[in-house]
Write an enzyme that holds these catalytic residues in place. Structure first.
Site, PDB file in Angstrom:
ATOM      1  N   ARG A 104     -17.949 -19.003  23.507  1.00  0.00           N
ATOM      2  CA  ARG A 104     -16.798 -18.398  22.838  1.00  0.00           C
ATOM      3  C   ARG A 104     -15.732 -19.451  22.633  1.00  0.00           C
ATOM      4  O   ARG A 104     -15.250 -20.043  23.602  1.00  0.00           O
ATOM      5  CB  ARG A 104     -16.281 -17.235  23.682  1.00  0.00           C
ATOM      6  CG  ARG A 104     -15.258 -16.378  22.956  1.00  0.00           C
ATOM      7  CD  ARG A 104     -14.952 -15.115  23.741  1.00  0.00           C
ATOM      8  NE  ARG A 104     -14.327 -15.415  25.028  1.00  0.00           N
ATOM      9  CZ  ARG A 104     -14.171 -14.537  26.002  1.00  0.00           C
ATOM     10  NH1 ARG A 104     -14.636 -13.323  25.862  1.00  0.00           N
ATOM     11  NH2 ARG A 104     -13.565 -14.871  27.125  1.00  0.00           N
ATOM     12  N   THR A 108     -10.310 -19.202  18.726  1.00  0.00           N
ATOM     13  CA  THR A 108     -10.631 -18.138  17.771  1.00  0.00           C
ATOM     14  C   THR A 108     -11.288 -16.935  18.439  1.00  0.00           C
ATOM     15  O   THR A 108     -11.360 -15.857  17.858  1.00  0.00           O
ATOM     16  CB  THR A 108     -11.581 -18.659  16.689  1.00  0.00           C
ATOM     17  OG1 THR A 108     -12.849 -18.986  17.278  1.00  0.00           O
ATOM     18  CG2 THR A 108     -11.015 -19.891  16.009  1.00  0.00           C
ATOM     19  N   ASP A 200     -15.665 -13.608  35.411  1.00  0.00           N
ATOM     20  CA  ASP A 200     -16.618 -14.340  34.569  1.00  0.00           C
ATOM     21  C   ASP A 200     -17.998 -14.282  35.209  1.00  0.00           C
ATOM     22  O   ASP A 200     -18.232 -14.870  36.267  1.00  0.00           O
ATOM     23  CB  ASP A 200     -16.163 -15.797  34.415  1.00  0.00           C
ATOM     24  CG  ASP A 200     -17.012 -16.554  33.402  1.00  0.00           C
ATOM     25  OD1 ASP A 200     -18.226 -16.734  33.650  1.00  0.00           O
ATOM     26  OD2 ASP A 200     -16.460 -16.966  32.371  1.00  0.00           O
ATOM     27  N   ASP A 203     -19.793 -17.756  35.804  1.00  0.00           N
ATOM     28  CA  ASP A 203     -19.231 -18.502  36.925  1.00  0.00           C
ATOM     29  C   ASP A 203     -19.657 -17.900  38.261  1.00  0.00           C
ATOM     30  O   ASP A 203     -19.966 -18.619  39.215  1.00  0.00           O
ATOM     31  CB  ASP A 203     -17.703 -18.528  36.845  1.00  0.00           C
ATOM     32  CG  ASP A 203     -17.190 -19.513  35.801  1.00  0.00           C
ATOM     33  OD1 ASP A 203     -17.983 -20.358  35.349  1.00  0.00           O
ATOM     34  OD2 ASP A 203     -16.011 -19.417  35.433  1.00  0.00           O
TER      35      ASP A 203
END
Length: 209
Positions: A104, A108, A200, A203
């Protein structure tokens, strides 16, 4: 419109609570991701076709059921999707595994593809695209678009936690794709993280920051 299944099985909900806990370490987190994926896969494969097979038990011959030779592919969205593969292969050991890599863009918030390797006969397979988190939906939408471009026709998406925004976006972009989830959470925050979510997933699976 494809069907949307949010599973409320007690085992999934129990494991999901531990998965969300900030104190759950990477080793246990990986195990839980795999276990939940296994349970979601069980439901997502409910409509696989069957055919008759003759079986001889210790008592007599009988007609049983076997999978009708339908080929399956599991395609994790890298990298967090890798955490779901082992649990699914426990149920589908003959499945081929493809990989699609997306990240990602932090500015944006749009997905960028950097890798795609799929079975050569992907057009003949039932494809399970897997990613623990369905946040904005961008990565899942783009991954499924790329897989369709390579000929796949029968695709399901398996996730663990989704935000309403991501679920709506995926359902609208790919209305032919069935979606299976363990939880539909409250919303996305300003940083496009799912609330309450679990942080996340990549992670936490791999122990990175």
């Amino acid at each position: 419109m494809g069907k949307i299944v949010v599973m409320d099985h007690p085992l999934i909900q129990h494991k999901l609570s531990i998965l969300r806990d900030v104190n759950t370490g990477s080793k246990e987190f990986r195990s839980l991701i795999s276990e939940i994926a296994n349970l979601i896969c069980y439901e997502a494969t409910r409509d696989l076709p069957l055919e008759d097979v003759e079986v001889e038990t210790p008592i007599c011959k009988m007609t049983g059921k076997t999978l009708a030779g339908k080929k399956v592919a599991i395609v994790p969205i890298l990298r967090a999707g890798l955490g779901m593969v082992e649990g699914m292969l426990a149920l589908l050991p003959s499945a081929k595994v493809g990989h699609i890599g997306l990240y990602r863009d932090p500015e944006t918030v749009q997905p960028v593809e950097y890798y795609c390797k799929l079975p050569l006969d992907i057009e003949h397979r039932d494809v399970f695209v897997v990613d623990p988190m369905l946040a904005t939906g961008g990565s899942a939408i783009d991954a499924i678009t790329q897989i369709k471009k390579r000929g796949a026709k029968h695709i399901k998406f398996l996730g663990i936690i989704a935000a309403p925004e991501g679920l709506d976006a995926l359902a609208k972009a790919h209305p032919d794709v069935d979606i299976f989830l363990a939880s539909l959470d409250e919303k996305l925050n300003d940083h496009c993280y799912i609330v309450p979510g679990l942080g996340d997933a990549g992670d936490r699976i791999f122990g990175t920051k």
